[in-house]
Scaffold this motif. Sequence first.
Motif, PDB file in Angstrom:
ATOM      1  N   GLY B 138      25.428  21.114  29.562  1.00 30.04           N
ATOM      2  CA  GLY B 138      25.335  19.529  28.899  1.00 30.04           C
ATOM      3  C   GLY B 138      26.619  19.008  28.850  1.00 30.04           C
ATOM      4  N   PHE B 139      27.594  20.148  28.494  1.00 31.16           N
ATOM      5  CA  PHE B 139      29.005  19.645  28.325  1.00 31.16           C
ATOM      6  C   PHE B 139      29.792  19.227  29.596  1.00 31.16           C
ATOM      7  CE2 PHE B 139      28.934  21.880  24.316  1.00 31.16           C
ATOM      8  CZ  PHE B 139      29.274  21.050  23.244  1.00 31.16           C
ATOM      9  N   GLU B 141      27.960  18.027  32.354  1.00 26.77           N
ATOM     10  CA  GLU B 141      27.796  17.005  32.770  1.00 26.77           C
ATOM     11  C   GLU B 141      28.167  15.884  31.782  1.00 26.77           C
ATOM     12  OE1 GLU B 141      24.666  16.218  35.405  1.00 26.77           O
ATOM     13  OE2 GLU B 141      26.696  17.184  35.826  1.00 26.77           O
ATOM     14  N   LEU B 142      28.158  15.776  30.726  1.00 27.27           N
ATOM     15  CA  LEU B 142      28.781  14.735  29.828  1.00 27.27           C
ATOM     16  C   LEU B 142      30.210  14.766  30.160  1.00 27.27           C
ATOM     17  CD1 LEU B 142      28.259  13.257  27.377  1.00 27.27           C
ATOM     18  CD2 LEU B 142      29.200  14.833  25.813  1.00 27.27           C
ATOM     19  N   VAL B 145      30.519  11.544  32.258  1.00 28.06           N
ATOM     20  CA  VAL B 145      30.129  10.180  32.108  1.00 28.06           C
ATOM     21  C   VAL B 145      31.377   9.530  31.693  1.00 28.06           C
ATOM     22  CG1 VAL B 145      28.644   8.832  30.836  1.00 28.06           C
ATOM     23  CG2 VAL B 145      27.742  10.770  31.813  1.00 28.06           C
TER      24      VAL B 145
END
Lengths: 106, 519, 353, 164, 487
Positions: B138-139, B141-142, B145
């Motif tokens: 999650g982190f 990929e985050l 962005v």
Amino acid sequence: MVPIAYYLVLSAILFSIGVAAFLIKRNIITVFMSIELMLNAVNLAFIAFSRQWSQVTGHLQVNGQIFVFFVMVVAAAEAAVGLAIIIAVFRARNTLNVDSIDLMKL
Amino acid sequence: MLTDHILTLITFVPTAGAVVVAFLPRKGRAIQVFTLLVTLATFILSLHLPAHFNSAQRGFQFEENNPWIASPAIRYHLGVDGLSLWLVLLATFLGPIGALVSWSAIKDRTKEFYFLFLLQQTAMIGVFVALDLFLYYGFWELSLVPMAILIALFGPNRGRQAAIKFFLYTFIPSALFLVAILYLYAKAGTFDFAQLQSALAAGSLGIAPQALSWLSLAFLVAFAVKVPIFPLHGWLSDVIQEAPTAMAMVVAGKLGLYSIFRFNLGLFPEQSRAIAPLMIVLAVIGILYGALIALAQIDMKRLIAFSILSNLSFCILGIFCFALAGLNGAVFQTLNEGLTGSALLVLVSLLYERYHSYDMTLYGGLAARLPWLATLFVITSLALIGLPLLNGFIGEFLVLSGSFASHPRWVAAAAIGVILSASYMLWMVQRIFYGRESSLILNRPAPDLNFREHVTLWPMAILMLAMGVLSPYWIRGIQSGVLQFPAVAERQAHGSTYVLMHATPAPPDPAHVTGGGTQ
Amino acid sequence: METHLIPFLLINLAKVIVVVVIFLMSVAYTVLLERKLVGRIQNRWGPSRVGPFGLLQPLVDGAKLFLKEDLMPEAVYRPLYILAPIIALGCALMSISVVPFGSDIKWHGVQLFEISDTNIGLLILLGITSVGVYGIALSGWSSNNKYSLLGALRASAQVISYELALGLSLVGVVLRSGSLRLRDIVGVQATHGLLSWNFFGGFQFVAFFIYLMAAYAETNRSPFDLPEAESELTAGYHTEYSSMKFAMFFMAEYGNMITVGCVATLLFFGGWTSPFGNLLPQPHNQILISLLSIFWFVIKVFGFLFLYIWVRGTLPRFRYDQLMGFGWKFLVPVAVANIVVTSFCIGLRLPMQ
Amino acid sequence: MHLALFIIFAGLCVAGALNLLLQRHPINSALSLIVVMSSLAVLYLLLGAEFLAAAQVIVYSGAIMVLFTFVIMLLNAGKEERTHGSKLAYIAGFPGAAALLGLLAFIFISRRSSFGQARLGEYLATTSDLSRVLFKDLLLPFEVTSVLILIAILGAVALARKEH
Amino acid sequence: MNDALRILPEIVFTLGGIVVMIADALLPKAANRRPLGWLAVFGALAALAASFWQAQLPAGTAYYGVVQTDAFSVFFHVLIAGIVLASLLITLDAVTSATESLGELFALMQFGAVGMMLMSSAVELLLVFVALEISSISTYIMAGYRRKSVKSPESALKYFLLGSFATSFFLYGIALVFGATGTTRIDAIAAAVSQAVAGAHINPLLYIGLAMIIVGLGFKVSAAPFHVWTPDVYEGAPSPVVALMSTGPKAAAFAVLLRVAYGALPQLHDHWVPILWWLAVISMTLGNLGALRQRNVKRMLAYSSIAHAGYILVAFTALSPDGIAAASFYAVSYAAMNVGIFAIVSHTGGYDDHLTLIDDYRGLAYASPLLAAVMAFFLISLIGIPFTGGFFGKFYVFSAALNSGMVWLTIIGLINSGIAAFYYLRVVAALYSEPTGASPIMAVERPSFPLLLAIFLTAVATLILGIAPGNVLHAAQAAAQTYSSVK
């Protein structure tokens, strides 16, 4: 005495003709009619199957027939809406050719 | 309470700040001041970690481990060890620096900028502290962005293309990475790093060796792109060129390197060793290629981009030599790179703010006009080159010495890279600061560093010196983390810390592999 | 199936022939009746030259139509142009096939006063009438004439619209009798004469009026004769027709009138039963009984024809939007309400039976 | 007699359907479809579904197809233009339909004994047989059709309304 | 009475629709129809409440076993009620009574919801068919609602023709299944099939019937290669309607597919898994590749919806309760983000779609930072970036697939989602680019309250599904337990 299979084959023939007509006819209304033909083929299949199961179980089975009843109702509703749509398209474009209804290209 | 949830706090204070930023007025400096305060607060909070870190203790510290989602079994599991400790600090340290450097560089759409900046901060810290693979992903990929959006938003020329390039370069391998994670989960039924590590080491998952190789490759490629490693570096120069300084500072290096350490070495020691020769070759090519290309640049940012590529390849070299010294060096070099590279980018951006150009040929003779800037520039360059007493030296020395025994020829080639890097850096310094004053400089009188810029740069400079001089302090923490890798642990028995090691593959010893990180 | 195939076919063939002949004759004389009556209403004599009281007029008319030149306009779409009147007349003739004219008398296992006795007689009637519209629609379209086309469009829209009200109006009756077989429907009305008719005893007078109006529209009769409104559309869908083909349309229209009358009689007025129930002494002779039943039937149907003509003679024509509005906004809701009320009544009464 | 009737009306069906496919004028297609539908009604009768036979005539031939002809007349649809639509339709459509037919026909014929034989007069489904199932087992679907019809009415009104 | 409670949400929607319809007829012609919209919104709220209320009913059937209330149907009921609620909020101000007959639109939306809900709870294929038609016909009509535009009737026509074509296939499939098993009830079919499987004489009609049902439903969920209608229909139909029809009927059709696959024919999974496998692959690939070429936002989203249908189909191949749960969960998260993005598209693009190209969206961030930010958020969720519903849905789907050993499918799917990032990002990039000259996007108005509410609700839902999906996930897993006997 007619084998029920014959009825089923007939229904398959009608359905296939319907499919072919749907694909190759160029007039919207005729295209729509081929859908009706397909639905009719389905109806025949339902009734034939209903009869088959009457025979298999030995007493009258009407579920398949009831299905046909519903298909008819639905077909009527569909026809009303579909033809209204066709009229709306004709008003806008003044054509009934499927190929001319192409403002949006696939 | 604070100590129990210190990692959560550090990670999410920036997010909370971002939410507040979204509601602050655009007019005035409120957003900048607030962001600076938030990042400072995060940094101060993160100082808690080294203060209470026990480098004698193996495994993760400051752990938080709560169930998050029942099925699939996802846990909210945070923790740091010697490996991530300094990286977290580096991230939080660069936070205020980033805020300061953007202070006047970002003039419009400040709200968007600082919002995403803080989000990026959370993502980076999260990557370093997450111990659940799902959370980690999650982190991970985050972190793409806000970066991509910021590049698109603030890229001066081809921001959109650069952002999309960056995103695709990193996102598609990430997709495969996710496949690998899911595959592991399908086999192990857990995303927990420690459990996976022990299960993989015990070989209890029943994954075919070939599948394991593919898995490790999927991990590695995703990380390699983010580092970047030689053939996958296509995005780097564009992104460094287009990204706002605060982002360019963090875009490369530490996330990917840390992940290679943590996951490739941590979960797939065998496979990593198998692929090591290839990686070493790539690393050396990266070092030389980066340096050579850097030599040919006239655009400062591109030069820095390729120097970053070259320097990061040192880290790869250090990692895949599988020697304790090399690994220590690689971690250390990662920190160095984060620091020095950032400082360099800040300095260049300060030049740009004054003269609106990155073209080296337009500059000349600045030293007399901007003595402070010149001083700091030189210090940073020297650190990058690897001058003894500064941090770069320690990292490069450790890497080269760590890997020399096993791969002497390649390391010799890599050493050429050191020389090359000295030449392009010094050449740049020479071109910009010495020689005849160019017309650009003459026509555009500019002030030397102001207070804010001093505040931005001096901490970094001091840190470079500190890391160079007090290296054992850092190494101790790092080593406690490095030692727990199965790949390293088995050798620790016959070798002291700074001793070179040979790299003969040996079957993992179960007694050792379970030692790290499971408590 | 007690009977052998050959006698069965022969008797049926005979029935068909008899019925068709009588039917066509009555069509012819209904025309005369109309002309006479309308003449009276308009204070004229009507046809009076040919034969006593003009009684031979229909025959002469028929002869004239047959002998006239059959014009085939240039621009028509020939297959359909020819097919259309055939469909129209065919449907009109076919619909009489399920109508029982008299009481239940069998000979050699074959129903005498009805061509075909089926369980779903009412549905067949509805089906055939609904197909009948093609005659009009196709005639208008194939004529390649604006007036014809407009008339045909009007007709088909009108017929589709009113078919709904017509069908709905019959539901009450079907609910009461619990069958779609016309004989059963008459059967439940047979017990107490006039009082057990659906119209009175069944409280289906609302339904009857809906039926009546819908039937007028279905047959394109005044005041709903928009499709052939001569002031607007020349002669509507049959503008281009002449001679025999025109005659077929003509016969179809009157045939439909008669059928509608028959149906109304059967559904609402007790069919062939006497209005007085058992008050009049029942003859014992089978033949007398059957003749009597036919008598009552014919009388009732005649009453309807009279009503038809009367209405035509007195009421002005609707405007088209009024026609549609009336059908959809008045008849259909009322018909639905009638069904709801009727089914409630029947539902409440059922437990007691 | 059953077989004779079947052959006649099945033949009519197929002929009508083919005619629908081959005719270029929509009104001819519509008429062929009416022929198909009416012949199907007879086949339904042969299979003992008398209510549906009547319903078939009333609903399909009497209402739906009237609507079709009405629209054809209203829009004054002319002959189909020979535009070459998607080649895909020809390339994939015909073989696809033929394959479907072949497959189904093969199964039906090869398993014809398991389907049994239809005799006239056997298993006659009366209206009350149907309604018993319709209003008990299938009450909900029946009720739900009212929503369907409501939608159709609303839709036809909404679509056909003139712009203000 | 008990029976009625089992279809309570449907009843509420029906009544809501009737009330709106009648009120519309009673209102004077010139009167503003907006209050009717609020009436419909309250109807949807009531239906939502009723759906939630149903959760505490014990699982069971009603009306002689044609509908079944269980965790599965309640899950989809809530989803559909939510979708309709949001769509109504979007429609409320997007369509003005000056141009269209609003009352009917609101009524149609509610009636359509009845069909969608019944699709998810029906266990009798006849009812499924009728419900499917209710939902389809109402969407056909709504697609053609924008009569000022030439494209709208066209889109309605294409949708209608292809939709009816698909329905025929679906129906023929039902007929064949009926012929093979003698019943159209899901459980009875399952029983008959397992008997046949036990006796090792499976009627080949079943296979063809199954294939045809899949074809029919494939059209409805716009899975490739049955997707040809989607881009045109989405482009031509009014955006608020697209918000509904890209999510509601799809979710319902997926529910049907789940019931048919897992409820009626689990024994035939050897046969339907490969079919769905290929459908999933083709949908994802064609959807994403198609979207790459689009310049029109709505068309791009149409292709993206094809791809997302592919992702959901991936979950079907998992053949585990997790697969059902994942498909259900994905339907929710897709609904949240897609309704949300169409809310924004409908606002910025305008009812007449005067801004449709991606380039038209350049500079939305300057005109309305909030809208741009939320839109970017939805796009990011569609890409599948963590901490959004889109990511968790995708994660769960592929996790379920991988758990069942579908390695290649997962790889293809995730590579696809990587490709997909490109076209979503183009829009994000456009949003934040400087507007070119006097771009009409700068004139975008502040969204009205209901629209803001819809955007807010969907955004929050997307976020919650990404951060704390626990509750929804739990519900989805409970729903999946209905058919846990797979394999």
